[in-house]
Design an enzyme around this catalytic site. Structure first.
Site: not given
Ligand SMILES: *Cc1c(COP(=O)(O)O)cnc(C)c1O
Length: 416
Positions: A239, A274-275, A312, A316, A342
């Site tokens: 997050g 982390p993503g 995105r 969003y 379209c």
């Molecule tokens: C989406 C998600 C993440 C990664 O979130 P980021 O905002 O990309 O860091 C981590 N854990 C869970 C359970 C998620 O659903």
């Protein structure tokens, strides 16, 4: 920090000219920088040097197995949300003991796959799911390590679609029901509760919500200890936000220090998922302007990447910085950058000031490394874009551009 830079009026990805990649593989195209991925991973990982921790990269934000492999080689584990993501993580040779399985709707076959792979743990989101995991584990003569995903009811102050830790969200177990859940788990022979998990949302630009959640989980940890349930892992999810425009998210170092300080003295291994913070700014989407079109109210740049490639902005209303790949120094002009799909929602940017752009020129859409390609579709029967990895002065394809045959392949297997 990333390695996509303008030098000598040319956009470079590390030491490669973006134009050269386009010459070879066309547009639209996703380009990732291996050096940036590694840099982000290490910045994040090293921020937690003071405490035991595991970094489980959130596979859902970018699941290309070459991206996963790059991170795995730096030491990353994986946070997965489906059997498909487990398959990808294993293909990338990620250590199963560094894999955690999140998600509200794990299916029976996915739970089995996780048990067969001997992943570190399942993050359980309901009592129903607990019972199902227990039943499956017993039938396979296994014991599933679990944590409960706790909904701590803190406001992450982010976009409602990516906020997950409020009472009204579908995710996790209400913190007030947590003790009951752990007690129930303890009674079952097929599961072993070893962790507490939470994930409060995405693109957070403040540390406070994380610390608030952590405080609540620490209290739960102590309460569980008192009743003889010994927790070893605390998973704080993902997050942490990134800079798309003018956001000023905390540096991972600051984030790591705050969490480490809060956890000093607790005999816990911290797990993070982390993503975006790893992959978001490590990738761009390059697209070609097909036409320009001027109406009474608007100037449009019609480009060859649509909402099927990067959803995105449509989903969003997200902002992605856009620049020319070969800056020409023309005077500025306001544009809507739109795709060929379209749908009126098919845009990459609205009312964006850019230098005047001509048809045939290339644009770079930044911060597209997370929730970019993974959310793409074939809508309007558009083959998905190619993906390329850059490393130093070389680049290579990590996913071929789909072809028309890929569009109908699964349909043509059936006689008609
Ligand atoms: C989406 C998600 C993440 C990664 O979130 P980021 O905002 O990309 O860091 C981590 N854990 C869970 C359970 C998620 O659903």
């Amino acid at each position: 920090m990333h390695y996509f830079t303008i030098k000598d009026n040319r956009l470079w990805a590390e030491e490669v000219l973006v134009e050269d990649i386009v010459k070879e593989y066309g547009t639209p195209i996703y380009i990732y920088s291996a050096r940036t991925l590694k840099r982000h991973y290490h910045a994040f990982d090293s921020a937690f040097y003071a405490i035991p921790h595991i970094i489980c990269f959130s596979v859902k934000c970018n699941s290309n197995i070459h991206v996963l492999k790059t991170l795995k080689e730096e030491g990353a584990g994986a946070d997965i949300v489906s059997g498909g993501e487990l398959y990808r993580a294993l293909r990338a040779e990620i250590d199963p003991q560094k894999i955690v399985f999140s998600g509200v709707g794990k299916q029976e076959h996915e739970i089995k796959e996780g048990l067969f792979a001997d992943i570190l743990m399942f993050n359980v989101e309901s009592l129903d799911e607990l019972m199902k995991i227990n039943e499956i584990a017993l039938s396979l003569n296994k014991k599933a390590r679990i944590s409960f995903r706790i909904n701590p009811d803190v406001d992450p102050k982010t976009h409602p679609y990516i906020s997950t830790g409020l009472k009204e969200n579908k995710f996790g177990i209400d913190i007030n029901d947590a003790i009951y859940a752990y007690k129930s788990a303890k009674e079952l022979k097929g599961v072993e509760p070893i962790g507490i998990d939470c994930h409060i949302g995405s693109q957070l630009t403040e540390i406070t919500p994380f610390l608030d959640a952590l405080e609540k989980l620490k209290i739960l940890y102590s309460e569980l200890k008192e009743i003889g349930i010994n927790i070893k892992y605390l998973d704080l999810g993902g997050g942490l936000g990134i800079q798309y425009k003018e956001e000023e998210p905390p540096h991972p170092k600051e984030f790591g220090e705050a969490l480490s300080k809060s956890l000093t003295g607790y005999p816990l291994t911290l797990i993070l998922e982390p993503g975006r913070v790893i992959a978001g700014n490590a990738g761009v989407l390059v697209t070609k302007v097909i036409y320009t079109k001027e109406t009474e109210n608007k100037n449009f740049l019609i480009v060859d990447a649509g909402m099927n490639d990067l959803i995105r902005p449509a989903l969003y209303g997200s902002y992605h910085r856009i620049s020319e790949v070969t800056p020409k120094g023309r005077p500025p002009k306001k544009y809507d950058v739109v795709g060929p799909i379209c749908e009126s929602g098919d845009f990459l940017a609205k009312d964006r000031e850019l230098p005047e752009i001509h048809a045939g020129e290339l644009l770079c859409v930044f911060s597209a490394g997370a929730y970019g390609f993974v959310m793409s579709s074939q809508y309007n029967s558009r083959p998905r874009a190619a993906e390329v990895m850059v490393s130093g002065d070389s680049f290579y394809l990590i996913r071929e551009r789909e072809t028309y045959r890929d569009l109908t392949y699964l349909e043509e297997k059936i006689n008609f």
